[in-house]
Scaffold this motif. Structure first.
Motif, mmCIF file in Angstrom:
data_model
loop_
_atom_site.group_PDB
_atom_site.id
_atom_site.type_symbol
_atom_site.label_atom_id
_atom_site.label_comp_id
_atom_site.label_asym_id
_atom_site.label_seq_id
_atom_site.Cartn_x
_atom_site.Cartn_y
_atom_site.Cartn_z
ATOM 1 N N LEU A 78 0.832 -1.201 0.000
ATOM 2 C CA LEU A 78 0.000 0.000 0.000
ATOM 3 C C LEU A 78 0.874 1.262 0.000
ATOM 4 O O LEU A 78 0.466 2.303 -0.491
ATOM 5 C CB LEU A 78 -0.940 -0.024 1.210
ATOM 6 C CG LEU A 78 -2.105 0.941 1.210
ATOM 7 C CD1 LEU A 78 -2.979 0.792 -0.027
ATOM 8 C CD2 LEU A 78 -2.951 0.746 2.462
ATOM 9 N N ASP A 79 2.101 1.130 0.507
ATOM 10 C CA ASP A 79 3.050 2.250 0.524
ATOM 11 C C ASP A 79 3.824 2.389 -0.784
ATOM 12 O O ASP A 79 4.715 3.227 -0.885
ATOM 13 C CB ASP A 79 4.051 2.082 1.669
ATOM 14 C CG ASP A 79 3.391 2.169 3.025
ATOM 15 O OD1 ASP A 79 2.347 2.845 3.151
ATOM 16 O OD2 ASP A 79 3.923 1.562 3.976
ATOM 17 N N GLY A 80 3.516 1.514 -1.766
ATOM 18 C CA GLY A 80 4.148 1.625 -3.070
ATOM 19 C C GLY A 80 5.449 0.854 -3.231
ATOM 20 O O GLY A 80 6.158 1.043 -4.217
ATOM 21 N N PRO A 134 -12.978 3.482 -2.992
ATOM 22 C CA PRO A 134 -12.582 4.555 -3.911
ATOM 23 C C PRO A 134 -11.342 5.328 -3.495
ATOM 24 O O PRO A 134 -10.806 6.097 -4.279
ATOM 25 C CB PRO A 134 -13.810 5.471 -3.897
ATOM 26 C CG PRO A 134 -14.342 5.315 -2.509
ATOM 27 C CD PRO A 134 -14.114 3.849 -2.170
ATOM 28 N N GLY A 135 -10.874 5.138 -2.272
ATOM 29 C CA GLY A 135 -9.824 5.991 -1.726
ATOM 30 C C GLY A 135 -8.450 5.790 -2.331
ATOM 31 O O GLY A 135 -8.168 4.798 -3.001
ATOM 32 N N THR A 136 -7.582 6.758 -2.046
ATOM 33 C CA THR A 136 -6.168 6.663 -2.395
ATOM 34 C C THR A 136 -5.498 5.716 -1.407
ATOM 35 O O THR A 136 -6.081 5.360 -0.363
ATOM 36 C CB THR A 136 -5.492 8.036 -2.292
ATOM 37 O OG1 THR A 136 -5.523 8.451 -0.915
ATOM 38 C CG2 THR A 136 -6.167 9.074 -3.172
ATOM 39 N N MET A 163 -0.780 -4.704 3.862
ATOM 40 C CA MET A 163 -1.773 -4.402 2.838
ATOM 41 C C MET A 163 -1.036 -4.150 1.523
ATOM 42 O O MET A 163 0.032 -3.557 1.510
ATOM 43 C CB MET A 163 -2.566 -3.143 3.206
ATOM 44 C CG MET A 163 -3.292 -3.198 4.535
ATOM 45 S SD MET A 163 -4.963 -3.791 4.429
ATOM 46 C CE MET A 163 -5.751 -2.474 3.530
ATOM 47 N N THR A 164 -1.672 -4.562 0.435
ATOM 48 C CA THR A 164 -1.116 -4.300 -0.887
ATOM 49 C C THR A 164 -1.772 -3.059 -1.474
ATOM 50 O O THR A 164 -2.748 -2.537 -0.932
ATOM 51 C CB THR A 164 -1.350 -5.478 -1.859
ATOM 52 O OG1 THR A 164 -2.732 -5.516 -2.228
ATOM 53 C CG2 THR A 164 -0.911 -6.800 -1.254
ATOM 54 N N GLU A 165 -1.249 -2.668 -2.623
ATOM 55 C CA GLU A 165 -1.905 -1.607 -3.365
ATOM 56 C C GLU A 165 -3.279 -2.090 -3.817
ATOM 57 O O GLU A 165 -3.558 -3.291 -3.815
ATOM 58 C CB GLU A 165 -1.072 -1.209 -4.588
ATOM 59 C CG GLU A 165 -1.023 -2.294 -5.658
ATOM 60 C CD GLU A 165 -0.166 -1.921 -6.849
ATOM 61 O OE1 GLU A 165 0.209 -0.743 -6.993
ATOM 62 O OE2 GLU A 165 0.134 -2.825 -7.645
ATOM 63 N N LYS A 166 -4.118 -1.159 -4.217
ATOM 64 C CA LYS A 166 -5.444 -1.488 -4.736
ATOM 65 C C LYS A 166 -5.278 -2.188 -6.080
ATOM 66 O O LYS A 166 -4.539 -1.715 -6.941
ATOM 67 C CB LYS A 166 -6.267 -0.214 -4.863
ATOM 68 C CG LYS A 166 -7.704 -0.455 -5.170
ATOM 69 C CD LYS A 166 -8.619 0.755 -5.050
ATOM 70 C CE LYS A 166 -8.046 2.103 -5.151
ATOM 71 N NZ LYS A 166 -9.051 3.181 -5.072
ATOM 72 N N VAL A 167 -5.973 -3.335 -6.251
ATOM 73 C CA VAL A 167 -5.883 -4.105 -7.490
ATOM 74 C C VAL A 167 -7.267 -4.573 -7.913
ATOM 75 O O VAL A 167 -8.223 -4.505 -7.135
ATOM 76 C CB VAL A 167 -4.967 -5.352 -7.348
ATOM 77 C CG1 VAL A 167 -3.556 -4.951 -6.951
ATOM 78 C CG2 VAL A 167 -5.547 -6.371 -6.391
ATOM 79 N N GLU A 168 -7.333 -5.095 -9.118
ATOM 80 C CA GLU A 168 -8.537 -5.791 -9.567
ATOM 81 C C GLU A 168 -8.349 -7.271 -9.286
ATOM 82 O O GLU A 168 -7.243 -7.801 -9.401
ATOM 83 C CB GLU A 168 -8.783 -5.526 -11.055
ATOM 84 C CG GLU A 168 -9.166 -4.087 -11.289
ATOM 85 C CD GLU A 168 -9.791 -3.831 -12.649
ATOM 86 O OE1 GLU A 168 -10.049 -4.788 -13.407
ATOM 87 O OE2 GLU A 168 -10.024 -2.649 -12.937
ATOM 88 N N VAL A 169 -9.432 -7.920 -8.893
ATOM 89 C CA VAL A 169 -9.360 -9.339 -8.534
ATOM 90 C C VAL A 169 -10.048 -10.239 -9.559
ATOM 91 O O VAL A 169 -9.871 -11.453 -9.519
ATOM 92 C CB VAL A 169 -9.941 -9.589 -7.121
ATOM 93 C CG1 VAL A 169 -9.129 -8.831 -6.071
ATOM 94 C CG2 VAL A 169 -11.412 -9.207 -7.040
ATOM 95 N N ASN A 170 -10.819 -9.655 -10.445
ATOM 96 C CA ASN A 170 -11.537 -10.396 -11.484
ATOM 97 C C ASN A 170 -11.282 -9.767 -12.846
ATOM 98 O O ASN A 170 -10.945 -8.585 -12.939
ATOM 99 C CB ASN A 170 -13.053 -10.377 -11.235
ATOM 100 C CG ASN A 170 -13.468 -11.173 -10.025
ATOM 101 O OD1 ASN A 170 -12.826 -12.138 -9.641
ATOM 102 N ND2 ASN A 170 -14.575 -10.772 -9.414
#
Length: 164
Positions: free
Chosen positions: A12-14, A73-75, A93-100
């Motif tokens: 999540l921190d890049g 929706p957040g950063t 935590m990881t960065e925001k991703v798509e799971v499907n």
């Protein structure tokens, strides 16, 4: 399934890393999470599992996802602040991703090939779907979103997966 542990993820921190580095030889409960979902209170139970089993070779890995009704929706900073301030989250935590779909993260392309207890594999149904991964990278279980993290089913699976 050790290939699963070698898959690249970004925190999540890049910071670039792998699932194996995040889990560090532990059993891991990988969960797609969201901050504005009716199931968001599961964060509290996930943190309870982290605190209860963390020193016994277990970690939760939260994976933010905005694919389900835009409920994350957040950063990265907003997600981190929400999780910390609201639920005291200490797990990675990881960065925001798509799971499907076509743009699913490589991690989820592998995870979604694993069937749940009813024998059904395929796309993640909603936020807070859980995958239990052994320290060697084998996927041991898949728990659908409405299965509470504190349920006997999840706890029994975690206890069986802990390193000896």
């Amino acid at each position: 399934m050790s290939d699963l542990l070698d898959l690249p993820v970004t925190t999540l921190d890049g910071e670039p890393t792998t699932l194996g580095a995040l889990a560090a030889g532990r059993a891991a409960l990988v969960v797609n999470v969201a901050s504005r979902c009716g199931l968001t209170p599961q964060y509290a139970q996930l943190e309870d599992l982290q605190r209860e089993y963390g020193d016994r070779g277990f970690t939760v890995v939260g994976v933010p996802c905005n694919q389900f009704a835009g409920q994350e929706p957040g950063t990265a900073e907003e997600i981190s602040t929400f999780c910390s301030a609201t639920y005291g989250v200490t797990f990675p935590m990881t960065e925001k991703v798509e799971v499907n779909g076509d743009d699913a993260a490589p991690l989820y392309r592998l995870l979604t090939s694993v069937p749940d207890a009813a024998g059904e594999a395929g796309p993640v149904q909603w936020n807070f779907e859980k995958f239990l991964v052994a320290p060697d990278g084998a996927v041991l279980g898949r728990f659908r979103p409405r299965t509470e993290p504190a349920s006997a089913e999840v706890r029994t699976a975690i206890e069986a997966a802990l390193p000896r």
